[in-house]
Each structure stands twice: as C-alpha cells, then as structure tokens.
Scaffold this motif. Structure first.
Motif, PDB file in Angstrom:
ATOM      1  N   PHE A 188      -3.780  22.383 -24.095  1.00  0.00           N
ATOM      2  CA  PHE A 188      -3.441  23.717 -24.606  1.00  0.00           C
ATOM      3  C   PHE A 188      -4.584  24.271 -25.442  1.00  0.00           C
ATOM      4  O   PHE A 188      -5.019  25.418 -25.242  1.00  0.00           O
ATOM      5  N   LEU A 192       0.239  32.901 -25.156  1.00  0.00           N
ATOM      6  CA  LEU A 192       0.079  31.503 -25.552  1.00  0.00           C
ATOM      7  C   LEU A 192       1.237  30.646 -25.038  1.00  0.00           C
ATOM      8  O   LEU A 192       1.032  29.480 -24.670  1.00  0.00           O
ATOM      9  N   GLY A 251      -6.336  33.585 -23.399  1.00  0.00           N
ATOM     10  CA  GLY A 251      -6.020  32.807 -24.579  1.00  0.00           C
ATOM     11  C   GLY A 251      -6.803  33.257 -25.794  1.00  0.00           C
ATOM     12  O   GLY A 251      -6.279  33.279 -26.919  1.00  0.00           O
ATOM     13  N   PHE A 266      -8.483  27.533 -24.516  1.00  0.00           N
ATOM     14  CA  PHE A 266      -8.952  28.778 -25.144  1.00  0.00           C
ATOM     15  C   PHE A 266      -9.776  28.606 -26.412  1.00  0.00           C
ATOM     16  O   PHE A 266     -10.492  29.534 -26.788  1.00  0.00           O
ATOM     17  N   HIS A 267      -9.725  27.458 -27.121  1.00  0.00           N
ATOM     18  CA  HIS A 267     -10.363  27.470 -28.437  1.00  0.00           C
ATOM     19  C   HIS A 267     -11.880  27.466 -28.349  1.00  0.00           C
ATOM     20  O   HIS A 267     -12.552  28.121 -29.153  1.00  0.00           O
ATOM     21  N   ALA A 280      -5.267  36.365 -27.044  1.00  0.00           N
ATOM     22  CA  ALA A 280      -3.960  36.063 -27.625  1.00  0.00           C
ATOM     23  C   ALA A 280      -4.087  35.506 -29.033  1.00  0.00           C
ATOM     24  O   ALA A 280      -3.381  35.935 -29.954  1.00  0.00           O
ATOM     25  N   VAL A 281      -4.984  34.536 -29.223  1.00  0.00           N
ATOM     26  CA  VAL A 281      -5.104  33.931 -30.549  1.00  0.00           C
ATOM     27  C   VAL A 281      -5.682  34.925 -31.553  1.00  0.00           C
ATOM     28  O   VAL A 281      -5.317  34.909 -32.739  1.00  0.00           O
ATOM     29  N   ILE A 283       0.370  29.844 -21.539  1.00  0.00           N
ATOM     30  CA  ILE A 283      -0.646  28.788 -21.456  1.00  0.00           C
ATOM     31  C   ILE A 283      -0.020  27.436 -21.782  1.00  0.00           C
ATOM     32  O   ILE A 283      -0.362  26.422 -21.170  1.00  0.00           O
ATOM     33  N   TRP A 284       0.911  27.433 -22.735  1.00  0.00           N
ATOM     34  CA  TRP A 284       1.618  26.181 -23.055  1.00  0.00           C
ATOM     35  C   TRP A 284       2.388  25.680 -21.832  1.00  0.00           C
ATOM     36  O   TRP A 284       2.382  24.482 -21.534  1.00  0.00           O
TER      37      TRP A 284
END
Length: 352
Positions: free
Chosen positions: A41, A194, A243, A45-46, A246-247, A197-198
């Motif tokens: 997860f 998110l 992602g 995206f991070h 989203a974040v 994505i989860w």
C-alpha cells in the motif's frame, strides 16, 4: 523567513518523509499478510509522491554558480559522507560481511537509502532542460517505460529513469494544481482513492509482484517481455499519480507539529536508516507479538515517533552539523564576521 514558508508544503514534506520511515520500518516485521498489505500500500504511492514534490520544489533550479554550489553542499557532500557512514555502520556496528565486500561499490552503487540523493542530483542537473516544455512529461514517461528493458546499476540509474515521470510532472505542476488538491472537498475523494489502492493490495500478486513497485528491476529480471513490462509500469505510474494526489489532499493546510518537521526532512531521511538497520541487527522482530496487526501497529507507531524525533527542531538543528556541514560552517563564519551583537538568524532551512 518562517512566515514566508508555505505550511502546506512543509506539512506535505513531513508526511511523506514519515511514510518513508514507516515503509522502511515495515521490513522489520515477520512475514505475514498484514505486513505485505501495508508495505505494498505504501510503496504504490509514497515514493512517487516524494519524487513529485521534490520536482515541484526544484522548478527554479538553474545552471548558475549559486544553484550548482548549493547542489554540491546540500546533496553531493552529504551523499559522500553518509554513503561512507552507512557502509562503515554496516561493517563495524551491524557486523555484516567483510569490509571489502560491503565497501567495494562505495559511492558508485548507493547503499540503502542513499540512492535518492544521487537521483535528486541527476534530476536537478537535468531540470533546466526538463522544464522547457510540457512535452517533457510524455518524453519522461517514454524514457521510464524503455528504461525497464536494461540493467543500469551504476548510481541506481534504473530507479532514476524509472521514477523520472513523477519528477518531471512535479516540475510542470502549476500552482493552481496544488491549490485544487488543497480544496476542502478533495479530502473525501482522496480517501476514496486510497481505499481503492488498499483494495488493490489484496490483488497485487495477481497483477505484479512487489518488486515492480521499486522501479528498479529490469523487465527481463521480472520475467516479462518489453511490451508486458511497459504496460505494467504504465499502470503503476497511473496508480502512483492517483495515490500521490490522494495523499496530498489529506495534508493539513495550516501550521501544525508537522510544519516544523517539514523544514528538516533531509535529516530525517538520512539518519533514520541507521536506527532501522540497528533494530534489524538486534532482532527486533523477535520482540514483536507475532506477525499480525498488533505488530504492524507497534512498528508504525515506533517509526512515526522516530521520524518526529529526528525532525524535532531542537534535535534537528544539532544534527545539521552532520547533515549539512558545509553550510553550517559558512553560517558560523558569517555570524563571526557580524560580531556578537548581531542578531542570530534562526530560520529553518528547507531540505527541498
């Protein structure tokens, strides 16, 4: 100067570097479905988000003496220092294999997680060309898709090229694009993305393995053809962008505890790896209560606490002598020339 900083950007930088620390800490967990889901997860995206924000903050870089000098002092010098420190730490503290085996590729094949400093140097050197026209965005995507066909371990060039689209998109991201992400209604959309994505993490192995999320391994290594590999990477770029957006919709807009941490993200990034490597060597996974969600929660909480501690201004300012030694010496000399009566500039530097 503190009033001139954008608290939203500092908050975003703080959140993203905390996610980096959490992502690295999750590796310490015993193997299990909770670990795999949280890890995948985050890695969707991070890193793309971190790269995109770095691109946005690099838009004004130019081939001028001032910018090139800053590139050397804030990225090249820390890379040389911390690459050696990480290698020495692994040999003399962690007790990994012989020094020759660990030190032989020193500075040419970055030790985890020092690859990002090399990538940022190379991306910024290319910035004056990459910002010239929006067509550089599709060109960067094409480079990324094609780069998966080769193995370029020198300076981790596979990742540099693979993640290039996110940096270039950050370079061309208009301010109004960020303002749209900061609109109040976007938070609910971000949460929905998110959540999607989860859900995707439950299907990851049906589509691609975790190795794809690093943008590092060649298509041949991953067992697919150029066409299949390019299709998968293109899909991952889209997921990474979704992602990232989203974040960023969930980033606080006002000053907060995170704002101060956001001014010192370089120190958090460079130093957290030593703590995690040491915990790994000490067998921290044996101390955890199994491989379930309780262990995940403990590990995430510890990682967040570590990131906040390293970014806490009283600690971070002292660590600047290690993280940014050249500018600390220059700042000390400037204060000495002004004399003891001169006011001290306590503004927090940006890690970009």
């Amino acid at each position: 100067m503190p009033g001139r900083r954008d608290p939203w950007l500092d908050n975003a930088k703080a959140i993203l570097v905390i996610l980096v620390v959490v992502g690295h800490a999750i590796v310490l967990l015993p193997y299990g479905d909770p670990k795999s889901r949280v890890y995948d997860f985050l890695y969707y995206f991070h890193i793309p988000a971190f790269v995109l924000v770095s691109g946005y903050l690099s838009r004004k870089f130019a081939w001028t003496p001032r910018h090139l000098t800053a590139l050397v002092t804030t990225l090249v010098v820390p890379y040389v220092i911390f690459e050696w420190l990480m290698a020495a730490f692994r040999v003399y503290v962690v007790g990994q294999p012989s020094s020759m085996e660990v030190l032989q590729p020193l500075w040419l094949n970055p030790h985890w997680p020092m690859w990002y400093l090399v990538a940022l140097v190379l991306w910024r050197l290319a910035t004056p060309l990459l910002v010239r026209h929006w067509l550089m965005v599709p060109a960067a995507v094409a480079v990324s898709l094609a780069a998966g066909e080769v193995d370029l371990e020198l300076f981790d060039l596979n990742r540099v090229l693979g993640l290039l689209p996110f940096f270039v998109i950050g370079l061309h991201l208009p301010r109004r694009g960020l303002e749209l992400l900061q609109a109040r209604w976007t938070g609910l959309v971000g949460l929905a993305v998110l959540a999607g994505i989860w859900w995707l993490t439950t299907r990851t192995d049906d589509h691609w393995s975790t190795q794809w999320l690093y943008y590092r391994s060649s298509y041949d290594t991953l067992g697919v053809s150029l066409r299949e590999g390019a299709e998968i990477r293109a899909q991952l770029i889209l997921v990474g962008l979704a992602g990232t957006a989203a974040v960023l919709t969930l980033v606080p807009r006002r000053r907060s505890l995170l704002t101060a941490v956001g001014a010192y993200t370089m120190g958090v990034y460079l130093l957290h790896g030593f703590a995690i490597r040491y915990a790994e060597a000490q067998g921290v996974s044996d101390w955890l209560p199994g491989n379930g969600w309780t262990s995940v929660a403990i590990t995430v909480a510890a990682a967040v606490a570590l990131a906040l501690f390293l970014g806490w201004p009283p600690v971070a300012r002292r660590l600047l002598w290690l993280v940014d030694p050249v500018n600390q010496v220059l700042s000390l000399r400037r204060r000495a020339r002004r004399g003891p009566a001169a006011p001290e500039n306590r503004s927090a530097p940006s890690s970009g």
